[in-house]
Design a protein around this motif. Structure first.
Motif, PDB file in Angstrom:
ATOM      1  N   GLU A  69       6.603  -3.502 -45.904  1.00 11.61           N
ATOM      2  CA  GLU A  69       5.242  -3.493 -45.381  1.00 11.61           C
ATOM      3  C   GLU A  69       4.270  -3.388 -46.547  1.00 11.61           C
ATOM      4  O   GLU A  69       4.464  -2.559 -47.437  1.00 11.61           O
ATOM      5  CB  GLU A  69       5.028  -2.326 -44.421  1.00 11.61           C
ATOM      6  N   ILE A  70       3.252  -4.241 -46.527  1.00 14.41           N
ATOM      7  CA  ILE A  70       2.254  -4.269 -47.585  1.00 14.41           C
ATOM      8  C   ILE A  70       0.892  -4.044 -46.933  1.00 14.41           C
ATOM      9  O   ILE A  70       0.524  -4.762 -46.000  1.00 14.41           O
ATOM     10  CB  ILE A  70       2.266  -5.603 -48.350  1.00 14.41           C
ATOM     11  N   GLU A  71       0.183  -3.039 -47.449  1.00 12.71           N
ATOM     12  CA  GLU A  71      -1.097  -2.677 -46.848  1.00 12.71           C
ATOM     13  C   GLU A  71      -2.078  -2.267 -47.947  1.00 12.71           C
ATOM     14  O   GLU A  71      -1.735  -1.457 -48.811  1.00 12.71           O
ATOM     15  CB  GLU A  71      -0.875  -1.514 -45.882  1.00 12.71           C
ATOM     16  N   PRO A  72      -3.300  -2.822 -47.935  1.00  3.43           N
ATOM     17  CA  PRO A  72      -4.290  -2.444 -48.947  1.00  3.43           C
ATOM     18  C   PRO A  72      -4.720  -0.982 -48.795  1.00  3.43           C
ATOM     19  O   PRO A  72      -4.873  -0.494 -47.676  1.00  3.43           O
ATOM     20  CB  PRO A  72      -5.477  -3.364 -48.664  1.00  3.43           C
ATOM     21  N   VAL A  73      -4.894  -0.322 -49.927  1.00  3.35           N
ATOM     22  CA  VAL A  73      -5.425   1.040 -49.922  1.00  3.35           C
ATOM     23  C   VAL A  73      -6.768   1.093 -50.652  1.00  3.35           C
ATOM     24  O   VAL A  73      -7.411   2.132 -50.676  1.00  3.35           O
ATOM     25  CB  VAL A  73      -4.421   2.053 -50.520  1.00  3.35           C
ATOM     26  N   THR A  74      -7.161  -0.028 -51.260  1.00  4.45           N
ATOM     27  CA  THR A  74      -8.472  -0.169 -51.893  1.00  4.45           C
ATOM     28  C   THR A  74      -8.989  -1.575 -51.583  1.00  4.45           C
ATOM     29  O   THR A  74      -8.204  -2.462 -51.213  1.00  4.45           O
ATOM     30  CB  THR A  74      -8.388  -0.012 -53.430  1.00  4.45           C
ATOM     31  N   PRO A  75     -10.290  -1.811 -51.747  1.00  9.07           N
ATOM     32  CA  PRO A  75     -10.805  -3.177 -51.553  1.00  9.07           C
ATOM     33  C   PRO A  75     -10.124  -4.187 -52.477  1.00  9.07           C
ATOM     34  O   PRO A  75      -9.902  -5.336 -52.104  1.00  9.07           O
ATOM     35  CB  PRO A  75     -12.296  -3.047 -51.874  1.00  9.07           C
ATOM     36  N   ARG A  76      -9.752  -3.771 -53.679  1.00  6.49           N
ATOM     37  CA  ARG A  76      -9.041  -4.662 -54.604  1.00  6.49           C
ATOM     38  C   ARG A  76      -7.699  -5.110 -54.024  1.00  6.49           C
ATOM     39  O   ARG A  76      -7.219  -6.204 -54.305  1.00  6.49           O
ATOM     40  CB  ARG A  76      -8.830  -3.937 -55.929  1.00  6.49           C
ATOM     41  N   GLY A  77      -7.095  -4.255 -53.216  1.00  9.35           N
ATOM     42  CA  GLY A  77      -5.809  -4.571 -52.610  1.00  9.35           C
ATOM     43  C   GLY A  77      -5.858  -5.820 -51.755  1.00  9.35           C
ATOM     44  O   GLY A  77      -4.946  -6.645 -51.798  1.00  9.35           O
ATOM     45  N   ASP A  79      -7.753  -8.333 -52.191  1.00  8.67           N
ATOM     46  CA  ASP A  79      -7.867  -9.474 -53.100  1.00  8.67           C
ATOM     47  C   ASP A  79      -6.520  -9.873 -53.699  1.00  8.67           C
ATOM     48  O   ASP A  79      -6.311 -11.040 -54.030  1.00  8.67           O
ATOM     49  CB  ASP A  79      -8.848  -9.167 -54.235  1.00  8.67           C
ATOM     50  N   SER A  80      -5.609  -8.922 -53.837  1.00  8.54           N
ATOM     51  CA  SER A  80      -4.316  -9.221 -54.457  1.00  8.54           C
ATOM     52  C   SER A  80      -3.195  -9.440 -53.435  1.00  8.54           C
ATOM     53  O   SER A  80      -2.050  -9.665 -53.812  1.00  8.54           O
ATOM     54  CB  SER A  80      -3.925  -8.095 -55.423  1.00  8.54           C
ATOM     55  N   MET A  81      -3.527  -9.409 -52.155  1.00 12.20           N
ATOM     56  CA  MET A  81      -2.505  -9.473 -51.102  1.00 12.20           C
ATOM     57  C   MET A  81      -1.680 -10.761 -51.161  1.00 12.20           C
ATOM     58  O   MET A  81      -0.451 -10.697 -51.152  1.00 12.20           O
ATOM     59  CB  MET A  81      -3.173  -9.320 -49.733  1.00 12.20           C
ATOM     60  N   VAL A  82      -2.306 -11.919 -51.222  1.00 10.65           N
ATOM     61  CA  VAL A  82      -1.559 -13.187 -51.197  1.00 10.65           C
ATOM     62  C   VAL A  82      -0.634 -13.281 -52.404  1.00 10.65           C
ATOM     63  O   VAL A  82       0.552 -13.615 -52.266  1.00 10.65           O
ATOM     64  CB  VAL A  82      -2.507 -14.402 -51.127  1.00 10.65           C
ATOM     65  N   GLU A  83      -1.149 -12.952 -53.581  1.00 13.55           N
ATOM     66  CA  GLU A  83      -0.328 -13.035 -54.791  1.00 13.55           C
ATOM     67  C   GLU A  83       0.848 -12.065 -54.742  1.00 13.55           C
ATOM     68  O   GLU A  83       1.980 -12.418 -55.084  1.00 13.55           O
ATOM     69  CB  GLU A  83      -1.179 -12.748 -56.028  1.00 13.55           C
ATOM     70  N   THR A  84       0.608 -10.847 -54.291  1.00 11.65           N
ATOM     71  CA  THR A  84       1.665  -9.833 -54.236  1.00 11.65           C
ATOM     72  C   THR A  84       2.744 -10.210 -53.231  1.00 11.65           C
ATOM     73  O   THR A  84       3.944 -10.140 -53.534  1.00 11.65           O
ATOM     74  CB  THR A  84       1.059  -8.455 -53.902  1.00 11.65           C
TER      75      THR A  84
END
Length: 128
Positions: A69-77, A79-84
């Protein structure tokens, strides 16, 4: 809610304890329990609570044994979701595991998040 607010990758062919070092090596991070924070994202690797071994529906990926499971914890997260997610998927495929992402941005991932790989023989890659 953003379309990049959550992604779940279902995995078959590797155990959760095999996926931990694979993901850790990708991002040179460390897990606390089952979760690692990288690029503003929490990445959690664990057994799928919906696990069911089904010979009748072997490609029903929502029932596969491992989930990431991948979930952002900051606004930057976000932005990096697709790449990660792409990096994790490609590493799993390279390790000969079956992996499919379930998220709102599957169309931005290789093989539509892996769903187009189901039923294909061998690790073929999309052309650029």
């Amino acid at each position: 809610m953003s379309r990049y607010s959550y992604c779940r990758i279902l995995v078959k062919g590797l155990r959760a304890e095999d996926v931990h070092p694979l993901v850790r090596g990708l991002f040179e991070g460390t897990f606390e329990m089952h979760t690692m924070t990288v690029d503003g994202l929490d990445v959690e690797v664990r057994r799928n609570p919906d696990l069911q071994e089904s010979a009748e529906f072997p490609d029903d990926f929502v029932l596969w044994p491992v989930q990431v499971e991948i979930e952002p914890v900051t606004p930057r997260g976000e932005d990096s979701m697709v790449e990660t997610v792409t990096r994790i998927l490609e590493a799993l495929w390279e390790a000969k595991a079956q992996a499919v992402a379930a998220c709102d941005f599957e169309d931005e991932l290789p093989w539509d998040g892996g769903v187009r790989r189901l039923g294909t023989a061998g690790p073929t890659w999309p052309s650029a």
